[in-house]
Design a protein around this motif. Structure first.
Motif, mmCIF file in Angstrom:
data_model
loop_
_atom_site.group_PDB
_atom_site.id
_atom_site.type_symbol
_atom_site.label_atom_id
_atom_site.label_comp_id
_atom_site.label_asym_id
_atom_site.label_seq_id
_atom_site.Cartn_x
_atom_site.Cartn_y
_atom_site.Cartn_z
ATOM 1 N N ASN A 173 16.401 29.964 25.992
ATOM 2 C CA ASN A 173 14.776 29.801 25.994
ATOM 3 C C ASN A 173 14.207 30.718 26.663
ATOM 4 N N ASN A 174 14.874 32.005 27.357
ATOM 5 C CA ASN A 174 14.224 33.290 27.833
ATOM 6 C C ASN A 174 14.694 34.495 27.326
ATOM 7 N N LEU A 175 15.203 34.273 26.113
ATOM 8 C CA LEU A 175 15.876 35.501 25.448
ATOM 9 C C LEU A 175 14.973 35.825 24.155
ATOM 10 N N MET A 176 14.092 36.997 23.915
ATOM 11 C CA MET A 176 13.430 37.350 23.047
ATOM 12 C C MET A 176 14.156 38.435 21.838
ATOM 13 N N GLY A 177 15.041 38.965 22.024
ATOM 14 C CA GLY A 177 15.667 39.886 21.302
ATOM 15 C C GLY A 177 17.055 40.595 21.737
ATOM 16 N N VAL A 178 17.634 40.968 20.812
ATOM 17 C CA VAL A 178 18.867 41.528 21.149
ATOM 18 C C VAL A 178 19.141 42.898 20.139
ATOM 19 N N THR A 179 19.845 43.674 20.741
ATOM 20 C CA THR A 179 20.522 44.761 19.848
ATOM 21 C C THR A 179 21.992 44.531 19.758
ATOM 22 N N MET A 180 22.588 44.203 18.642
ATOM 23 C CA MET A 180 23.962 43.934 18.421
ATOM 24 C C MET A 180 24.809 44.541 17.646
ATOM 25 N N VAL A 181 26.241 44.894 18.084
ATOM 26 C CA VAL A 181 26.849 45.520 17.189
ATOM 27 C C VAL A 181 27.664 44.674 16.477
ATOM 28 N N MET A 182 27.834 44.722 15.147
ATOM 29 C CA MET A 182 28.658 43.926 14.326
ATOM 30 C C MET A 182 30.207 44.409 14.597
ATOM 31 N N GLY A 185 30.969 47.582 13.252
ATOM 32 C CA GLY A 185 30.286 48.880 13.818
ATOM 33 C C GLY A 185 28.844 48.809 13.402
ATOM 34 N N GLU A 186 28.233 48.044 12.532
ATOM 35 C CA GLU A 186 26.905 48.186 12.188
ATOM 36 C C GLU A 186 25.960 47.715 13.025
ATOM 37 N N VAL A 187 24.761 48.266 13.631
ATOM 38 C CA VAL A 187 24.083 47.843 14.635
ATOM 39 C C VAL A 187 22.902 47.057 13.978
ATOM 40 N N VAL A 188 22.488 45.947 14.653
ATOM 41 C CA VAL A 188 21.421 45.109 13.888
ATOM 42 C C VAL A 188 20.499 44.687 15.169
ATOM 43 N N GLU A 189 19.254 44.559 14.941
ATOM 44 C CA GLU A 189 18.175 44.321 15.590
ATOM 45 C C GLU A 189 17.652 42.930 15.235
ATOM 46 N N ILE A 190 17.666 42.003 16.273
ATOM 47 C CA ILE A 190 17.263 40.544 16.141
ATOM 48 C C ILE A 190 16.214 40.219 17.322
ATOM 49 N N GLY A 191 14.971 39.680 16.700
ATOM 50 C CA GLY A 191 13.921 39.651 17.349
ATOM 51 C C GLY A 191 13.280 41.009 18.152
ATOM 52 N N GLY A 192 12.567 40.642 19.357
ATOM 53 C CA GLY A 192 12.171 41.713 19.774
ATOM 54 C C GLY A 192 10.681 41.291 20.776
ATOM 55 N N ALA A 193 10.174 41.988 21.020
ATOM 56 C CA ALA A 193 9.025 41.653 21.930
ATOM 57 C C ALA A 193 7.821 40.635 21.692
ATOM 58 N N ASP A 196 9.654 34.279 18.358
ATOM 59 C CA ASP A 196 10.136 33.617 17.036
ATOM 60 C C ASP A 196 10.545 34.374 16.103
ATOM 61 N N ALA A 197 11.373 33.624 15.368
ATOM 62 C CA ALA A 197 11.978 34.481 14.038
ATOM 63 C C ALA A 197 10.991 34.615 12.933
ATOM 64 N N GLY A 198 11.178 35.854 12.272
ATOM 65 C CA GLY A 198 10.416 35.811 10.833
ATOM 66 C C GLY A 198 11.159 35.291 9.746
ATOM 67 N N GLY A 199 12.412 35.083 10.047
ATOM 68 C CA GLY A 199 13.190 34.402 8.942
ATOM 69 C C GLY A 199 14.107 33.379 9.681
ATOM 70 N N LEU A 200 15.431 33.375 9.383
ATOM 71 C CA LEU A 200 16.222 32.428 10.052
ATOM 72 C C LEU A 200 16.587 32.686 11.555
ATOM 73 N N ASP A 201 16.714 31.759 12.491
ATOM 74 C CA ASP A 201 16.447 32.056 13.884
ATOM 75 C C ASP A 201 18.036 32.509 14.216
ATOM 76 N N LEU A 202 18.326 33.900 13.817
ATOM 77 C CA LEU A 202 19.746 34.442 14.286
ATOM 78 C C LEU A 202 19.828 34.433 15.610
ATOM 79 N N LEU A 203 19.053 34.945 16.543
ATOM 80 C CA LEU A 203 18.925 34.933 17.719
ATOM 81 C C LEU A 203 19.306 33.864 18.432
ATOM 82 N N GLY A 204 18.797 32.498 18.051
ATOM 83 C CA GLY A 204 19.230 31.178 18.522
ATOM 84 C C GLY A 204 20.621 31.125 18.303
ATOM 85 N N LEU A 205 21.339 31.497 17.056
ATOM 86 C CA LEU A 205 22.680 31.461 16.817
ATOM 87 C C LEU A 205 23.551 32.346 17.712
ATOM 88 N N VAL A 206 23.274 33.555 17.772
ATOM 89 C CA VAL A 206 23.639 34.556 18.592
ATOM 90 C C VAL A 206 23.963 33.962 20.153
#
Lengths: 476, 379
Positions: A173-182, A185-193, A196-206
């Protein structure tokens, strides 16, 4: 505890794998000496230990990506580690795994008070996130009791809670975004400043995926303005039933305390002996904390005391000063340490509907007595997140096994009354094999299919969360 | 087809020969129009309501109004303040609680209390293969396994069809008050909102209406004494000259912000843009500079921009909105737009290549035959 057989091919390739990792990270970033590796053989669930193949301490997202790429190519499992405080064995290595510690990645990257967020590297400790903003009147709300040591990376992996989440929520409930390495080795940005998500809520899943979907290297966290003040009241009762009824009445009254903590007689006595908490002699002790200005606190505590008095308390102790407030909290905050002084213990973490508290506490006592083990209870009563502490003797053969069996039965009881196996510690290896008591086969299958999406080779923290036999076909 | 039980729903999905248009009350006609048979979820009823545990378990097809009436009877509410899209879209029908969560619909209080997804504790759902599944539970704290509840919330019925929901509810506070001022430009308004949200007073609403000269609103809720203290403290420190509006009149103001009511009754395109609050003024200026006139409602301290566009462009301004947004980051959704426009543009924000790949792969796992609202979210 069963763990998968290490991959002989990987073990044989250790020199090459270590050399490749060293080439990517430099000599300081890789540990492969058997003695030094002992530092990484376990986390907070120290009953289980296994040194990893090697440990890596990358200093940047790019270095994490390089490690993941090498491990992906070499077919080496990766076990991510924040600060190693997991009580569920979330960071327990296997002999053929690279242990990826993010402790060197602890910088604050951006602080933005106008937009109320902070961006940090994921190895930063929970308390030092608040430490970076408190001089300006802000704080980061989730406060697991290990907050001095635990890392944001682990908080995100386990979706950590804390004493104050009744009002402020848990990590997700207090997390807005992450940088995550798959895993590859691929780097993915999810969420941000933004929210809510523009598409599926991958942040809530991670969040809460126990390091099985990717390695989070940076996080954008919501920060809040500190309230004007906070003060607790301590209320003692002579039965769990009455204390439970009082908790229900407080919640129903519409007051939202930031915390409602519960301790039973065993824990009260231990806290008294440990820090001279001077708690009343009673069966059930509640600490209820509210926030606001002095007048607002007086108003809310007045209402709470009125409710509490209807239930004939043994004692009500209000705090008139910061020093008195600290004294009320001191026994609770050191309760786990106090219990540790009198005995070895295993700490459980099931959650139950608050309406079932008295019944479950009684059953836990009975179940302990049946097998000759004492159980203390100290927990977050407002949200039903229990922490039964089973006392045992680690030096007595068979005691640990007996304790684990009782623990599993208590957690199954939590599920049976409508609760869950773990409220804030995570599944890890500890509760992996009792997952079927909460989830049907198909419910676990769909979760494993999610892991298939993020990590098709099951290289990330593979022997956790799911029963070993259920994940066997996927782990290869 | 209308289904009233979970087993009938599972059967309908498992037996589907082609795409299904999954709907609750059908009041949120948003996203790319999809083909297929209508599948209306009318699984209703309250399974469990424990006011002292702040927990409600309810069939997904239960009308939202029934839920709010039930909660009000115990002095409780849904803290995330879901918007009623009928006002903005001119749709008819009865909004359902399942639709609210499937679309992750939240209102002004989202900045303080969280979104719909933050209040969904657990759910039962049927995936695209017809499997009946559950995730989460009915307790406040639960980290047992992956959090598919968050994934399903806001997935618009493209991954699974929610049949039952456990929700965290909240006590209605004793009272509320709004501090209001007119005449601030957007930049000044957003800056005032940032100061209010950065205060220790637990502000639960912060919005700027950027038309008719500008109206800026700050909401405080709580015990009467608390509201008096907090509103008084703000009025003394930095908010001098703002007017105070209490109780029911305050609530009416926020219902209009929640429902984007000022933009009702027209068919001009309306975009919903989530961005960093302090980026809102620059973003709005960039739209004007690109020739896109608009009226804006800036909720969430500026972080949620509702934009009603004055445009006849074939893409309803999509290219301009997304180009301006790319400079600052965030996401934009065309919430009100003609079906032919929504068929020809990305209604939801296009995602990065790795996120799109993950989204596709998840869709494939949850709905291997692609029967659940295929294409609605674009992927």
């Amino acid at each position: 505890m069963q763990m998968p057989q290490p991959d002989a091919g990987v073990l044989a390739n250790k020199p090459r794998i270590a050399a490749r990792l060293r080439a990517a990270l430099g000599p300081r970033g890789v540990i492969d000496d058997p003695i030094e590796l002992r530092a990484y053989e376990c986390d907070g669930l120290s009953a289980y230990r296994c040194p990893p193949l090697c440990a890596v301490l990358p200093a940047s997202t790019e270095q994490v990506a390089a490690v993941m790429k090498i491990c992906h190519e070499e077919g080496v499992p990766v076990v991510p580690r924040g600060a190693g405080t997991s009580l569920a064995g979330g960071a327990l290595p296997t002999a053929d795994a690279v242990l990826l510690g993010v402790a060197r990645m602890n910088r604050v990257l951006e602080t933005d008070y106008d937009n109320r967020f902070i961006r940090v590297e994921a190895g930063r400790t929970n308390l030092s996130v608040t430490g970076a903003v408190e001089q300006d009147g802000f704080f980061y709300a989730p406060d697991p009791s290990s907050q001095l040591a635990c890392a944001i990376a682990g908080n995100i992996a386990m979706n950590s809670g804390g004493a104050h989440c009744l009002k402020y929520g848990v990590t997700t409930n207090n997390l807005m975004g992450v940088t995550m390495v798959m895993a590859d080795g691929e780097v993915v940005e999810i969420g941000g400043a933004h929210l809510d998500a523009g598409g599926l809520d991958l942040l809530g899943l991670v969040c809460g995926s126990e390091g099985q979907l990717g390695v989070v290297t940076e996080a954008t966290l919501r920060i809040l303005a500190k309230p004007e003040g906070a003060r607790p009241v301590l209320i003692g009762y002579n039965s769990a039933e009455v204390a439970g009824a009082c908790v229900s009445d407080i919640i129903k009254s519409g007051i939202l305390p930031v915390a409602i903590e519960y301790m039973d007689r065993l824990v009260i006595k231990a806290a008294d002996a440990h820090v001279g908490a001077n708690y009343p002699d009673c069966e059930a002790l509640l600490i209820v904390e509210v926030e606001g200005s002095d007048a607002e606190i007086d108003d809310q505590l007045g209402r709470i005391v009125k409710i509490a008095k209807r239930h004939n308390p043994v004692e009500i102790r209000e705090s008139g000063s910061a020093a008195e407030a600290a004294r009320i909290w001191q026994g609770r905050k050191t309760a786990f340490g106090a219990m540790g002084q009198i005995n070895d213990y295993m700490c459980l973490d099931g959650t139950i509907p608050v309406s079932r508290l008295p019944e479950v506490l009684r059953r836990i006592g009975e179940m302990g007595a049946e097998v000759g083990l004492q159980v203390g209870n100290v927990f977050h009563a407002g949200d039903g997140n229990m922490h039964p502490l089973i006392l045992y003797d680690a030096n007595k053969p068979g005691d640990l096994e007996k304790t684990e069996a009782l623990g599993a039965e208590i957690l199954k009881l939590c599920v049976a009354v409508g609760g869950c196996l773990t409220g804030e510690h995570g599944v890890g290896v500890e509760k992996r094999d009792i997952m079927p008591s909460q989830y049907a086969e198909a419910d676990l299958e769909i979760q494993m299919q999610v892991k298939d999406v993020f990590d098709p080779d099951w290289g990330l923290n593979p022997a956790k969360v799911f029963p070993l036999d259920a994940s066997a076909g996927r782990r290869g | 087809m209308t289904v009233t039980t979970e087993s009938a729903l599972a059967e309908a999905i498992a037996g589907a020969q082609g795409p299904l248009r999954v709907r609750g009350g059908g009041t949120r006609d948003i996203g790319r129009p999809t083909a297929g048979d209508l599948l209306k979820v009318a699984i209703t009823g309250v399974e469990l309501y424990e006011p002292a545990a702040l927990t409600l378990v309810v069939g997904a097809g239960t009308p939202l109004a029934e839920v709010t009436t039930l909660l009000a009877g115990e002095g409780q509410r849904l803290a995330f303040e879901p918007m009623d899209h009928r006002v903005l879209l001119g749709t008819e029908g009865v909004p359902t609680i399942g639709g609210v969560v499937a679309a992750n619909v939240s209102g002004p209080r989202r900045i303080q209390a969280g979104a719909a997804r933050d209040h969904a504790l657990g759910m039962r759902f049927v995936d695209g293969a017809g499997r009946v599944l559950k995730n989460g539970g009915r307790v406040m704290k639960n980290v047992t396994g992956y959090d598919l509840v968050k994934l399903l919330a806001g997935s618009w019925g493209t991954l699974g069809v929610i049949t039952e929901l456990s929700l965290k509810v909240q006590a209605v506070p004793e009272t509320e008050a709004t501090l209001i001022v007119r005449g601030l430009a957007l930049e000044q308004g957003v800056s005032a909102l940032a100061r209010a949200l950065g205060s220790p007073y637990d502000v639960t609403g912060a919005a700027h209406l950027g038309f008719d000269g500008g109206t800026t609103l700050v909401r405080i809720e709580g015990l009467q004494g608390m509201v008096d203290h907090r509103a008084g403290a703000l009025l003394e420190d930095g908010f001098a000259g703002w007017e105070r509006i209490d109780a029911a009149a305050s609530a009416a103001l926020w219902a209009d912000v929640r429902d984007v009511a000022p933009f009702a009754g027209s068919d001009r395109p309306v975009w919903r843009v989530s961005l960093k609050p302090t980026d809102a003024p620059g973003f709005a200026a960039a739209l004007e500079a690109a020739g896109l006139s608009h009226r804006g409602i800036f909720d969430w301290g500026g972080g949620l921009a509702w934009l009603e566009l004055e445009t006849t462009a074939q893409d309803a301004g999509a290219a301009t909105v997304r180009a301006a947004l790319a400079a600052v980051g965030g996401h934009a959704t065309l919430v009100r737009g003609a079906p032919e426009v929504r068929s020809s543009i990305d209604v939801f924000q296009p995602q990065s290549a790795p996120v799109t790949a993950l989204t596709r792969a998840l869709k494939q796992k949850f709905d291997p035959r692609g029967v659940l609202n295929p294409g609605l979210m674009g992927v």
